[in-house]
Design a protein around this motif. Sequence first.
Motif, PDB file in Angstrom:
ATOM      1  N   LEU A 111     -35.400   4.843  15.183  1.00 14.77           N
ATOM      2  CA  LEU A 111     -33.993   4.778  15.614  1.00 14.77           C
ATOM      3  C   LEU A 111     -33.761   5.600  16.884  1.00 14.77           C
ATOM      4  N   VAL A 112     -34.405   6.758  16.973  1.00 18.35           N
ATOM      5  CA  VAL A 112     -34.200   7.597  18.166  1.00 18.35           C
ATOM      6  C   VAL A 112     -35.254   7.304  19.245  1.00 18.35           C
ATOM      7  N   GLY A 113     -36.091   6.304  19.006  1.00 19.36           N
ATOM      8  CA  GLY A 113     -37.051   5.859  20.021  1.00 19.36           C
ATOM      9  C   GLY A 113     -38.250   6.777  20.203  1.00 19.36           C
ATOM     10  N   LEU A 114     -38.635   7.501  19.156  1.00 23.56           N
ATOM     11  CA  LEU A 114     -39.754   8.444  19.313  1.00 23.56           C
ATOM     12  C   LEU A 114     -40.866   8.267  18.284  1.00 23.56           C
ATOM     13  N   LYS A 115     -40.924   7.079  17.706  1.00 23.54           N
ATOM     14  CA  LYS A 115     -41.960   6.847  16.694  1.00 23.54           C
ATOM     15  C   LYS A 115     -43.356   7.043  17.292  1.00 23.54           C
ATOM     16  N   ASN A 116     -43.484   6.665  18.564  1.00 24.29           N
ATOM     17  CA  ASN A 116     -44.803   6.779  19.214  1.00 24.29           C
ATOM     18  C   ASN A 116     -45.171   8.218  19.563  1.00 24.29           C
ATOM     19  N   ARG A 117     -44.245   9.176  19.389  1.00 19.68           N
ATOM     20  CA  ARG A 117     -44.558  10.580  19.671  1.00 19.68           C
ATOM     21  C   ARG A 117     -44.616  11.415  18.389  1.00 19.68           C
ATOM     22  N   ALA A 118     -44.787  10.744  17.261  1.00 15.46           N
ATOM     23  CA  ALA A 118     -44.725  11.429  15.959  1.00 15.46           C
ATOM     24  C   ALA A 118     -45.697  12.606  15.857  1.00 15.46           C
ATOM     25  N   GLY A 153     -36.544  17.725  27.330  1.00 18.23           N
ATOM     26  CA  GLY A 153     -35.339  18.181  26.628  1.00 18.23           C
ATOM     27  C   GLY A 153     -34.651  17.042  25.887  1.00 18.23           C
ATOM     28  N   GLY A 154     -34.562  15.893  26.563  1.00 14.94           N
ATOM     29  CA  GLY A 154     -33.900  14.742  25.932  1.00 14.94           C
ATOM     30  C   GLY A 154     -34.655  14.277  24.688  1.00 14.94           C
ATOM     31  N   GLU A 155     -35.990  14.297  24.790  1.00 15.35           N
ATOM     32  CA  GLU A 155     -36.792  13.888  23.623  1.00 15.35           C
ATOM     33  C   GLU A 155     -36.642  14.898  22.486  1.00 15.35           C
ATOM     34  N   GLN A 156     -36.600  16.180  22.844  1.00 16.27           N
ATOM     35  CA  GLN A 156     -36.428  17.199  21.796  1.00 16.27           C
ATOM     36  C   GLN A 156     -35.075  17.032  21.101  1.00 16.27           C
ATOM     37  N   GLN A 157     -34.055  16.708  21.892  1.00 13.76           N
ATOM     38  CA  GLN A 157     -32.748  16.533  21.259  1.00 13.76           C
ATOM     39  C   GLN A 157     -32.756  15.293  20.368  1.00 13.76           C
ATOM     40  N   ARG A 158     -33.502  14.275  20.761  1.00 10.77           N
ATOM     41  CA  ARG A 158     -33.579  13.083  19.905  1.00 10.77           C
ATOM     42  C   ARG A 158     -34.251  13.417  18.567  1.00 10.77           C
ATOM     43  N   ILE A 159     -35.233  14.313  18.604  1.00 11.26           N
ATOM     44  CA  ILE A 159     -35.861  14.727  17.338  1.00 11.26           C
ATOM     45  C   ILE A 159     -34.859  15.511  16.495  1.00 11.26           C
ATOM     46  N   ALA A 160     -34.110  16.379  17.169  1.00 11.98           N
ATOM     47  CA  ALA A 160     -33.108  17.153  16.435  1.00 11.98           C
ATOM     48  C   ALA A 160     -32.086  16.215  15.779  1.00 11.98           C
ATOM     49  N   ASP A 199     -28.179   8.413  27.177  1.00 12.14           N
ATOM     50  CA  ASP A 199     -29.108   7.903  26.150  1.00 12.14           C
ATOM     51  C   ASP A 199     -28.802   8.544  24.798  1.00 12.14           C
ATOM     52  N   ILE A 200     -28.583   9.851  24.835  1.00  9.90           N
ATOM     53  CA  ILE A 200     -28.299  10.583  23.592  1.00  9.90           C
ATOM     54  C   ILE A 200     -26.997  10.060  22.978  1.00  9.90           C
ATOM     55  N   MET A 201     -26.013   9.800  23.828  1.00 10.71           N
ATOM     56  CA  MET A 201     -24.727   9.324  23.304  1.00 10.71           C
ATOM     57  C   MET A 201     -24.856   7.928  22.712  1.00 10.71           C
ATOM     58  N   ARG A 202     -25.765   7.117  23.258  1.00  8.06           N
ATOM     59  CA  ARG A 202     -25.982   5.794  22.654  1.00  8.06           C
ATOM     60  C   ARG A 202     -26.490   5.950  21.218  1.00  8.06           C
ATOM     61  N   ILE A 203     -27.327   6.959  20.996  1.00  7.87           N
ATOM     62  CA  ILE A 203     -27.838   7.197  19.639  1.00  7.87           C
ATOM     63  C   ILE A 203     -26.695   7.643  18.720  1.00  7.87           C
ATOM     64  N   PHE A 204     -25.861   8.559  19.224  1.00  7.63           N
ATOM     65  CA  PHE A 204     -24.718   9.000  18.408  1.00  7.63           C
ATOM     66  C   PHE A 204     -23.794   7.819  18.097  1.00  7.63           C
ATOM     67  N   THR A 205     -23.608   6.948  19.097  1.00  6.93           N
ATOM     68  CA  THR A 205     -22.740   5.788  18.875  1.00  6.93           C
ATOM     69  C   THR A 205     -23.296   4.903  17.763  1.00  6.93           C
ATOM     70  N   SER A 206     -24.609   4.687  17.773  1.00 11.14           N
ATOM     71  CA  SER A 206     -25.155   3.799  16.736  1.00 11.14           C
ATOM     72  C   SER A 206     -25.098   4.474  15.370  1.00 11.14           C
ATOM     73  N   ASP A 220     -17.738  13.379  31.679  1.00  8.34           N
ATOM     74  CA  ASP A 220     -18.117  11.976  31.886  1.00  8.34           C
ATOM     75  C   ASP A 220     -18.263  11.259  30.552  1.00  8.34           C
ATOM     76  N   ILE A 221     -18.890  11.946  29.611  1.00 10.66           N
ATOM     77  CA  ILE A 221     -19.140  11.322  28.312  1.00 10.66           C
ATOM     78  C   ILE A 221     -17.842  11.114  27.543  1.00 10.66           C
ATOM     79  N   VAL A 222     -17.013  12.127  27.476  1.00  9.59           N
ATOM     80  CA  VAL A 222     -15.752  12.006  26.721  1.00  9.59           C
ATOM     81  C   VAL A 222     -14.912  10.876  27.316  1.00  9.59           C
ATOM     82  N   ASP A 223     -14.824  10.835  28.648  1.00  3.08           N
ATOM     83  CA  ASP A 223     -13.996   9.817  29.303  1.00  3.08           C
ATOM     84  C   ASP A 223     -14.575   8.414  29.100  1.00  3.08           C
TER      85      ASP A 223
END
Length: 228
Positions: free
Chosen positions: A124-131, A140-147, A175-182, A198-201
Amino acid sequence: MLLMTGISKKYKNGSVALKNIDLHICPGEFVFLVGPSGAGKSTFIKMLFKEVVPNCGKIFVDGVDVLALSDKEVPFLRRQLGIIFQDYRLLPDRTVYENVAFAMQVIESPPVKTRKRVLTVLELVGLKNRANAYPTELSGGEQQRIAIARAIVNDPILVIADEPTGNLDPETSRDIMRIFTSINESGTTIVMATHDKDIVDAMGKRVIAIEKGEIVRDDAKGVYGYES
Ligand code: ADP
């Protein structure tokens, strides 16, 4: 999902962080918490998982009277919440897979179920290949996706995020917000403190603004409303 009545918090040093907050958040809502530095956002967020205890008022999370929970009961509340911080807070000596699986091992989930679910959320967060990678090998973005994967692996009733894009560039933040949206579209309630105009708006979600410990704005399809 979340009900606060008459919440006030004054720290021992005399700082007044929140004043008489009344708030209701319905199941499935996506709520941004905005406001200047020192407004009380972090205090608000920390009260949801009883890291900070207010001086007066009531807090109910999914019907549970948070302030009535004993110290022993608090971990059970926290296990039902997905909590995400600006600085990721991953275990550096464990792989991506292990970081996410750990959250399920804590609640004694059976190994077969754990494996299946961990791989599902990593996908779901697009990191299966980095397991098998370690957090330090990731951006940083990948670490936040794991979090985020770790926060949602146990199907939380509420996701709470404190500045989740604070350390990320605009594209990664989107990208991170797309994950939160889903996650939100699948029915999970999200409360997010942020300084990201930018994100809130762009999201057009409910915006609650806090200034000097008070709610000064609560708009169903709000904007950030401050200079970035
Ligand atoms: P924000 O997250 O909006 O920046 P905070 O909730 O961190 O706001 O802070 C609100 C107020 O409470 C500020 O005046 C801050 O200095 C004070 N405060 C926050 N945490 C503590 C603490 N642990 N001890 C004393 N004062 C605090």
